[in-house]
Design a protein around this motif. Structure first.
Motif, short mmCIF file in Angstrom:
data_model
loop_
_atom_site.label_atom_id
_atom_site.label_comp_id
_atom_site.label_asym_id
_atom_site.label_seq_id
_atom_site.Cartn_x
_atom_site.Cartn_y
_atom_site.Cartn_z
N HIS A 53 0.80 -1.23 0.00
CA HIS A 53 0.00 0.00 0.00
C HIS A 53 0.83 1.28 0.00
O HIS A 53 0.70 2.10 -0.89
N SER A 74 -3.29 -0.79 -10.40
CA SER A 74 -4.09 -1.35 -9.28
C SER A 74 -4.45 -2.82 -9.47
O SER A 74 -4.23 -3.41 -10.52
N CYS A 75 -5.08 -3.37 -8.42
CA CYS A 75 -5.52 -4.76 -8.45
C CYS A 75 -6.68 -4.95 -9.40
O CYS A 75 -7.06 -6.08 -9.70
N ARG A 108 -10.52 10.02 -2.10
CA ARG A 108 -9.82 8.73 -2.21
C ARG A 108 -8.40 8.88 -2.77
O ARG A 108 -7.49 8.17 -2.38
N VAL A 129 1.03 -5.63 -6.18
CA VAL A 129 -0.30 -5.39 -5.59
C VAL A 129 -0.91 -6.75 -5.25
O VAL A 129 -1.02 -7.63 -6.12
N GLU A 130 -1.25 -6.94 -4.00
CA GLU A 130 -1.57 -8.26 -3.45
C GLU A 130 -2.53 -9.11 -4.30
O GLU A 130 -2.26 -10.28 -4.54
N HIS A 131 -3.63 -8.51 -4.75
CA HIS A 131 -4.65 -9.34 -5.43
C HIS A 131 -4.26 -9.71 -6.86
O HIS A 131 -4.92 -10.51 -7.49
N CYS A 172 0.40 0.08 -4.64
CA CYS A 172 -0.99 0.56 -4.68
C CYS A 172 -0.97 2.06 -4.94
O CYS A 172 -1.83 2.59 -5.64
N ASP A 211 -8.32 -7.26 3.57
CA ASP A 211 -8.36 -6.26 2.51
C ASP A 211 -9.65 -6.51 1.75
O ASP A 211 -9.94 -7.66 1.39
N HIS A 260 -10.65 -6.08 -1.21
CA HIS A 260 -10.63 -6.63 -2.57
C HIS A 260 -10.13 -8.08 -2.66
O HIS A 260 -9.84 -8.58 -3.75
N CYS A 263 -3.90 4.74 -5.86
CA CYS A 263 -5.23 4.12 -5.81
C CYS A 263 -5.97 4.50 -4.54
O CYS A 263 -7.16 4.77 -4.55
N LEU A 264 -5.25 4.52 -3.43
CA LEU A 264 -5.88 4.87 -2.15
C LEU A 264 -5.38 6.21 -1.64
O LEU A 264 -5.47 6.52 -0.45
N ASN A 307 -10.61 1.13 -8.55
CA ASN A 307 -11.96 0.65 -8.27
C ASN A 307 -12.84 1.56 -7.42
O ASN A 307 -14.01 1.28 -7.22
#
Ligand code: SF4
Lengths: 420, 173
Positions: free
Chosen positions: A66, A299-300, A388, A102-104, A360, A123, A125, A363-364, A382
């Protein structure tokens, strides 16, 4: 008893013959995931109650994605806590700068999650992995701490909504457009507490990446999980990659659904979600004139190789509009390398885009592309909630990579057809 | 369950208050409750943290807490001294997190439409009865599901894990 794929996976992991919606079940988890924001809280809880070990060293996965590579001292301290814990408890799957993505996007790519799995992740997602025919759902850090210690988690068996995807998507239309279209129809709480299951002949036209994108945004409709039944495309993706034995589940004919929807490819244009909700969608033909200051591709949701390929296809030989920043973020080191070796970075950099290391990031609203007051961004991420990506008076529009690339060239939201 | 009566002034919010509005990600470089409390609800109402008094109640419409899984959201609300949230519905991860964090939340179909900013509210934790002292009205909240009540009675999720696994806190707590 006839069950949906979600019910079957939950029943098997709870050691039960059958389950039905509304029932509370205690399930064995196959993978427990946390990131650099959520893992520190889980770790504190783990230590506070005096736990001595995790349930399985290979099945607890930590990804520092992140605010990493660490953006400031506080985030460096958070990642250090996760790093130290991983060393102390022998966590095999801790991904730090260098191996981190990115984890996902990273977990499926590394074969850490696969068909038939039950995945719990701190998380939201985490629902992405449903694209492989797994039950995957996000929780908070305390639920994750409990799973890290016990290898179990409790769930309320969700009702399932069935989406029958019909027809062949138009040119440039991808997973992002399909899911934005659906969320636009049902709303950000349209699937609250429920499972979103996909079926229909359109699936044959959707790549594995498209399906990841569709399941990724299940949470944006309030769902507990999104899920596809694994087919030949999924099997090809999983083979030689998934480290454990895949288990292929499917819904029984005649299984019970709380609602059914028909989604026709003919109705799905390239889609854009306007501020400040993912459900605030319009087809590209109804967008009007919207000038953009920054475009983010990553991003994921849409930071995979196929997304970068579409971007390059549209961007090749062109320049980003004057006054617009284009930030491209490959989601994992492998994607980064693939894109680099395929010469996509040349295309991006010749167009004056920024190419970032996997993170990330924006994205956040973390780092690597924060918005100033009054700025507008179009992003392949997303969420377009207030603030955001930066200042609370900035705006985010969501779209897939094709619209994003075209928008970067034109400086206003548009379709690839307008710039090619 | 405790026989507590919660009491405070109402702060009103709309539909789909997301976790980025409750606690923006830019403050999530820390998980310190006091630090998070300073920024609670900032992107929905920049003056909220300044105006909120101990015991006050957040009243919102549907899908409160949608978005991210961050526990920082209920933690920030609790640390700001808010006694409970009353909404028409909650996003599922937020709902789970509240029980794990010990933030009282109530689901009510009519209360969020009737309560006005600044109304004095009391909530009976046992019965879910909501009283609007200012307007002299009463509303009902949905009862907390039995499984969730058991979790609360066990002292929360981690306490039940500790018991089940036979663990002892290092500090003896
Ligand atoms: S890319 Fe965005 S949505 Fe995905 S895990 Fe990172 S912060 Fe969350």
């Amino acid at each position: 008893m006839k069950m949906t794929i979600t019910e079957r996976i939950l029943a098997d992991h709870a050691g039960l013959e059958s389950v039905k919606p509304g029932q509370l079940v205690n399930c064995k988890v196959d993978i427990a995931l946390a990131n650099d924001i959520t893992a520190p809280i889980s770790i504190k809880e783990f230590r506070r109650i005096g736990a001595k070990k995790v349930f399985d060293k290979e099945r607890v996965v930590f990804v520092a994605d992140h605010f990493a590579p660490n953006k400031d001292i506080e985030s460096a301290m958070q990642v250090k806590m996760v790093r130290d814990f991983s060393a102390e408890f022998g966590i095999t799957n801790f991904y730090d700068a260098g191996t981190m993505g990115v984890e996902h996007t990273l977990l499926p790519e590394k074969g850490l999650v696969g068909p038939g799995d039950l995945v719990i992740g701190a998380d939201s997602h985490t629902c992405t992995y449903g694209a492989l025919g797994a039950f995957a759902s996000g929780v908070g850090s305390t639920d994750l701490a409990a799973a890290m210690i016990t290898g179990e988690a409790w769930y309320r068996v969700p009702e399932t909504m069935l989406f029958n995807l019909k027809g062949k998507p138009r040119k440039w239309v991808g997973g992002k457009d399909v899911i934005l279209y659906i969320i636009g129809k049902i709303g950000v709480d349209g699937a609250l507490y429920k499972a979103m299951e996909y079926t229909g002949d359109m699936i044959g036209h959707l790549t594995q990446d498209d399906r990841f994108t569709i399941c990724n945004m299940a949470i944006e409709a309030g769902a507990k999980n999104g899920i596809f039944t694994a087919d030949a495309v999924t099997k090809e993706y999983v083979n030689g990659r998934f480290k454990r034995e895949a288990k292929y589940y499917a819904s029984d004919p005649g299984a019970n659904y709380s609602e059914k929807f028909d989604i026709n490819a003919d109705d799905i244009e390239l889609m854009v979600a306007f501020p400040h909700l993912p459900s605030n969608t319009r087809g590209i033909s109804k967008v009007g004139e919207v000038k953009i200051d920054q475009v983010v591709i990553g991003s994921c949701t849409n930071g995979r190789y196929s997304d970068l390929k579409v971007t390059a296809e549209i961007l090749r030989g062109k320049k980003v509009a004057k006054g617009v920043r284009l930030i491209v973020i490959p989601a994992t080191p492998l994607i980064y390398k693939q894109a680099m070796n395929a010469g996509l970075f040349d295309v991006f950099m010749d167009a004056n885009a920024v190419v970032s290391t996997p993170t990330c990031g924006p994205c956040l609203g973390g780092h690597m592309g924060i918005l100033a007051e009054g700025e507008k961004a179009l992003s392949t991420t997303n969420r377009n909630f207030v603030g955001r990506m930066g200042h609370r008076k900035s705006e985010i529009y969501l779209a897939g990579p094709a619209v994003a690339a075209a928008t970067a060239i034109a400086g206003k939201i548009c379709s690839p057809e307008d710039v090619l | 369950m405790s026989d507590k009566i919660l009491r405070g002034k109402a702060h009103i919010f709309g539909d789909n208050i997301d976790t980025d509005a409750i606690i923006p990600a830019r403050y999530m470089v820390t998980s310190d409750p006091a630090e998070l409390a300073k920024h609670v609800m900032e992107d929905a109402d920049p003056d909220f943290a300044k105006n909120a008094k101990k015991g006050d109640v957040i009243v919102a419409k549907k899908n409160f807490g949608c978005g991210s899984s961050r526990e920082h959201a209920p933690v920030a609300i609790k640390a700001a001294g808010i006694s409970c949230v009353i909404a028409k519905s909650y996003a599922r991860i937020f709902y789970r997190n509240c029980f794990n964090m010990g933030l009282a939340i109530f689901e009510s179909a009519d209360a969020p439409d009737k309560i006005r900013p600044g109304d004095e509210i009391t909530v009976d934790m046992n019965t879910g009865e909501i009283t609007n002292v200012t307007k002299n009205e009463k509303y009902m909240a949905a009862p907390i599901p039995p499984f969730m009540q058991q979790l609360i009675e066990a002292g929360g999720l981690m306490a039940s894990v500790q018991k089940k696994m036979g663990l002892v806190s290092p500090s003896g707590k």
